[in-house]
Design an enzyme around this catalytic site. Structure first.
Site, PDB file in Angstrom:
ATOM      1  CG  HIS A 192      -1.968  -0.996   1.253  1.00 51.70           C
ATOM      2  ND1 HIS A 192      -3.243  -0.777   0.809  1.00 51.70           N
ATOM      3  CD2 HIS A 192      -1.928  -2.287   1.654  1.00 51.70           C
ATOM      4  CE1 HIS A 192      -3.961  -1.884   0.960  1.00 51.70           C
ATOM      5  NE2 HIS A 192      -3.174  -2.811   1.472  1.00 51.70           N
ATOM      6  CE  LYS A 212      -6.204  13.993   0.530  1.00 47.25           C
ATOM      7  NZ  LYS A 212      -6.478  12.765  -0.224  1.00 47.25           N
ATOM      8  NE  ARG A 213      -3.306   9.945  10.331  1.00 46.36           N
ATOM      9  CZ  ARG A 213      -2.973   8.997  11.214  1.00 46.36           C
ATOM     10  NH1 ARG A 213      -3.800   7.981  11.426  1.00 46.36           N
ATOM     11  NH2 ARG A 213      -1.863   9.066  11.902  1.00 46.36           N
ATOM     12  CB  THR A 257      -9.948   4.844  -0.915  1.00 50.54           C
ATOM     13  OG1 THR A 257      -9.430   5.188   0.378  1.00 50.54           O
ATOM     14  CG2 THR A 257      -9.248   3.594  -1.414  1.00 50.54           C
ATOM     15  CE  LYS A 288     -13.780   5.811   1.038  1.00 46.98           C
ATOM     16  NZ  LYS A 288     -12.899   5.868   2.224  1.00 46.98           N
TER      17      LYS A 288
END
Ligand code: 26W
Length: 841
Positions: free
Chosen positions: A384, A575-576, A685, A689
């Protein structure tokens, strides 16, 4: 540390009980799916499980009783599926993942079992506001970000596609920390998600397993063959907690099995007998520590001993659970590849590989070569990341102390692998060193990604570009050595949670236009292309977006006392927080707009009204990320309060971004920020969305953005920034960020404004480290992409002027992104890696 040359354990083995009652052959049927039936079951649960009368019940009682009721409806199906799985012995997927970022369960399980309306009506009849019960659920935050959420989407899709699957993981007592801001700075609080109990889990302490650690190995003579065995030093127990994973409208229910750590009762007993109560308690605490808390680092693994303990703990428990409890007794292990594939979600579960070898060779007496051949068929590995610092390594020192036998096994795997490499490539010592599973510098350690690559039947990246870079840049020697091993499976997201649940208004509109089948066949969204040309449909689509913005506005007001102004473009980056994701680029855009107006070069009335929303947690030990959070909040305070902007720019940073908030923010967004440096974001991801919810993307040519843009078309995507080869070329030439600063007037002004202390009460030191990082030391080339980004944002502003054209683009984004369903990802895994047929009905 407790000593343990004790017998392998005292946990009483469970005896299968004979079925004696006629009903024992089938599960108790579900309650009737009527409002009356639901009310009755709900009251039963409230009275008999919570022990309260409706008139006396708290919201917590009611939420629990409702959750139990939904469970009751799923139970027969769950038990049937488990029986079917035992009877058919169909091939299944064991998904090994240290993280599952599930989000709330109530609505998902209502949706899957078609009970949403029945439950609302039933609660109404009891005088209960179901919304209040929904709000009562604490989401299980058992993951950091994309990887954990991906695992949750995948198990949803597998259940929906009737593919037998067990998700294995860890039941952390504390999930991802709760984020608060104090004076704009992140403060972490423990996520005590289990305080009131968890109605969705089924603990099975009687099925606990003993997991051993430490000790030493010794060799012994086994009829002329020298074998090695492990004499472990201490142990903990692993208690399984089962969770239902219902498929959508297909009557299937798979299982998620999370392990919780506890002390072996032998500890307490021994210490208690010797009168050392304190020591007994200490042992208990020590053992429970293993599943106590999720590590909040999401890209730079810390190499902490406890983390390796967590990894081995859940892998050992899961492999043994599968071999001992899921497989029938006496199963011929040679046939294992017909029954199971263990999918390794990143390197976190890779210690399962030597554990599997140890069981086959040491415990089951299998020959090494046969065991290795099985391993290479039964495991597959998903990578990943592309960041080298995110590739896990464990020092040989630590591994040898914690898992001495596993270290031996890894050495042997490596030895035999390097022999094969020599056979194929000759004695190219440089190459041997590069491919060795053991690295020598800076200290001797095990490269878990290499181990996974050697052991796995397949290795996949998570988007086309990522898989290609994985082959060409991260593991080039391996892809040459194993040309057929590498493959791609582009990530996906579940349309059940991220469209049906998160965006019911859009879901209804789509169903009206296309019929109901799209939820499980997302390519059908293509049918919306035609509707994009219909002005009336566009108007309705725009109204859905507007309604979602109002709904978000209410949520943010309730939660944080934030206001979202009408008519603003909603520009979202959630997001992070990581330098490679480049929240700083977004922030420089905001400061640029502000500075242009503040300096009088642009009139406020010429700005497109925008609300910027950030959501991001920083790893607690990641100083730069935390400083960036502080800067975002500080810029927000100044910008939001400065009358010069006439309210046309707003910066909102709601704390504690999580799945629940994502479900509100994403459907409301107009613009999705996916602005990582090309070649750094494996997939993303969130990008999927947003597009599926009708936001347009401003993004780089990175990760799955590439595939989104290919599908939606250049006209419906705001592309900017260098490509990955351009990034490489600039590095090769020498990246001198200060030149970009000097040569770009807007950029210089924005950075100077930050450096002047304008956002830090005149204090120039607070954000200086960020500025000097960008100017002298930035691996992620923020300044190199600034001009192109600002330019793309100007195209966004212009496009947003034509609302109708914007809406058309938004519809086309939805219509063309059906590919990003996690159902499609699962089909790709099945075709390319798993070869699991769906279970027969
Ligand atoms: C502490 C060690 C560690 C290292 C990496 C923990 C967690 C990670 C994860 C791999 C971080 C992560 O979530 N990666 C993201 O995975 C998503 C699903 O494939 C991708 O879409 C994202 O691009 C990737 O960053």
């Amino acid at each position: 540390m407790p000593d343990a040359s004790l017998a392998p354990d005292d946990a009483t083995p469970t005896q299968p009980r004979a079925a004696t009652h006629p009903l024992a052959i089938a599960p108790v049927p579900s309650p009737p799916s009527s409002v009356d039936g639901f009310v009755k079951q709900f009251l039963l649960n409230l009275n008999f499980d919570r022990g309260v009368a409706l008139s006396e019940s708290s919201v917590t009682d009611q939420y629990f009783a409702l959750a139990y009721t939904v469970r009751d409806y799923l139970m027969a199906r769950w038990l049937e599926d488990q029986k079917r799985q035992r009877d058919t012995q169909a091939k299944g997927v064991c998904y090994l993942s240290a993280e599952y970022l599930l989000g709330r369960q109530l609505d998902n399980n209502l949706l899957a079992s078609r009970l949403t309306d029945v439950a609302s009506e039933a609660m109404a009849q009891c005088g209960i506001d179901i919304e209040a019960l929904r709000a009562e659920e604490v989401e299980p935050g058992l993951g950091n970000g994309g990887l954990g959420r991906l695992a949750a989407c995948f198990i949803d899709s597998l259940a929906t596609m009737s593919v037998p699957n067990i998700g294995y993981g860890i039941r952390y007592e504390y999930g991802i920390f709760r984020q608060t801001f104090v004076d704009g700075q992140q403060v972490e609080q423990p996520d005590a998600w289990l305080t009131y109990g968890n109605p969705w889990e089924f603990p099975h302490p009687e099925a606990a397993q003993t997991i051993w650690f430490g000790g030493y190995t010794e060799t012994y003579d086994d009829g002329g063959v020298t074998r090695s065995r492990w004499i472990p030093g201490w142990s903990v127990v692993a208690v399984p907690y089962n969770y239902m994973v219902p498929g959508y409208h297909n009557g299937r229910v798979n299982t998620l099995r999370l392990w919780s750590a506890g002390a072996t009762s032998s500890f307490d007993l021994r210490e208690f007998n010797s009168g050392d109560y304190q020591e007994a308690v200490r042992a208990q605490v020590f053992a429970e520590n293993i599943s106590k808390v999720l590590y909040p680092e999401d890209s730079t693994p810390q190499g902490k001993e406890l983390r390796l303990q967590q990894q081995y703990f859940f892998c050992a428990a899961s492999i043994r659970d599968f071999l001992d409890n899921v497989l029938p007794e006496g199963f011929d292990l040679e046939r294992l590849p017909e029954r199971v594939i263990f999918q390794l979600n990143d390197t976190h579960p890779v210690i399962a590989v030597p554990e599997f070898m140890r069981i086959l060779v040491d415990e089951r007496g299998m020959e090494w070569d046969a065991a290795w051949a099985l391993t290479q068929q039964c495991f597959a590995y998903t990578c990943h990341t592309l960041l080298p610092e995110a590739l896990e390594v464990w020092s040989v020192d630590l591994l040898g102390r914690l898992l001495p036998r596993h270290l031996e096994i890894i050495y042997r795997i490596n030895e035999e692998f390097l022999l094969e490499v020599r056979e194929k490539f000759g004695d190219d010592e440089m190459r041997i060193r590069n491919m060795s599973i053991i690295s020598e510098f800076p200290q001797r350690s095990v490269r878990m990604a290499y181990l996974a690559t050697v052991a796995g039947a397949k290795v996949n990246g998570v988007a086309e570009l990522h898989s290609q870079l994985l082959r060409d840049k991260v593991l080039p020697d391996f892809s040459e050595f194993y040309p057929d091993k590498f493959t791609n499976v582009t990530n996906g997201v579940t349309p059940r949670r991220f469209i049906r649940l998160a965006n019911p208004a859009l879901a209804d509109l789509i169903t009206e236009a296309l019929g109901a089948g799209w939820t499980v066949d997302l390519e059908r969204l293509r049918g919306l292309e035609a509707h994009a040309e219909d002005p009336e449909f566009r108007a309705r689509f725009a109204e859905v977006k507007a309604a979602n913005k109002r709904r978000l506005s209410e949520v943010l007001w309730h939660r944080d006392r934030f206001e979202v102004s009408d008519g603003h473009l909603l520009d979202v980056m959630v997001k992070r927080l990581h330098e490679y994701k480049r929240q700083m680029l977004k922030l420089l855009h905001i400061v640029t707009l502000y500075e242009r107006v503040a300096s009088g070069r642009v009139a406020a009335s010429d700005l497109t009204p925008r609300t910027f929303i950030f959501g991001a947690k920083a790893a607690p030990g990641y100083d730069m990320a935390k400083r960036i959070i502080h800067l975002i909040n500080s810029v927000g305070s100044v910008v939001n309060a400065d009358p010069v902007l006439e309210g046309r720019l707003k910066v909102l940073f709601p704390p504690n971004y999580n799945v629940t908030l994502a479900e509100r923010v994403i459907p409301a967004a107009d613009l999705s920020e996916q602005i990582s440096l090309a070649g750094k974001e494996a997939s993303g991801t969130g990008n999927m969305k947003f597009a599926l919810n009708g936001a347009l993307t401003i993004g780089t040519d990175d990760g799955a953005n590439v595939e989104i843009r290919e599908l939606v078309g250049d006209d419906n995507f705001f592309l900017f920034g260098q490509t990955e080869p351009e990034v490489e070329a600039l590095w090769a030439r020498g990246y001198r960020p200060a030149e970009f600063y000097r040569e770009n007037d807007d950029l210089r002004r924005a950075m100077d404004l930050i450096a002047s202390g304008a956002f830090s009460g005149g204090d120039r030191s607070v954000f200086e480290p960020i500025m000097s990082n960008l100017l002298y030391d930035d691996r992620f080339m923020v300044l190199a992409d600034y001009a192109s980004y600002i330019d793309a944002q100007e195209r966004v502003d212009a496009a947003y002027q034509d609302q109708d054209a914007w809406t058309r683009s938004a519809i086309l984004n939805v219509a063309r992104c059906g590919f990003f369903s996690s159902d499609r990802s699962m089909r790709d895994y099945i075709d390319r890696i798993w070869h699991t047929p769906p279970a027969p009905a």
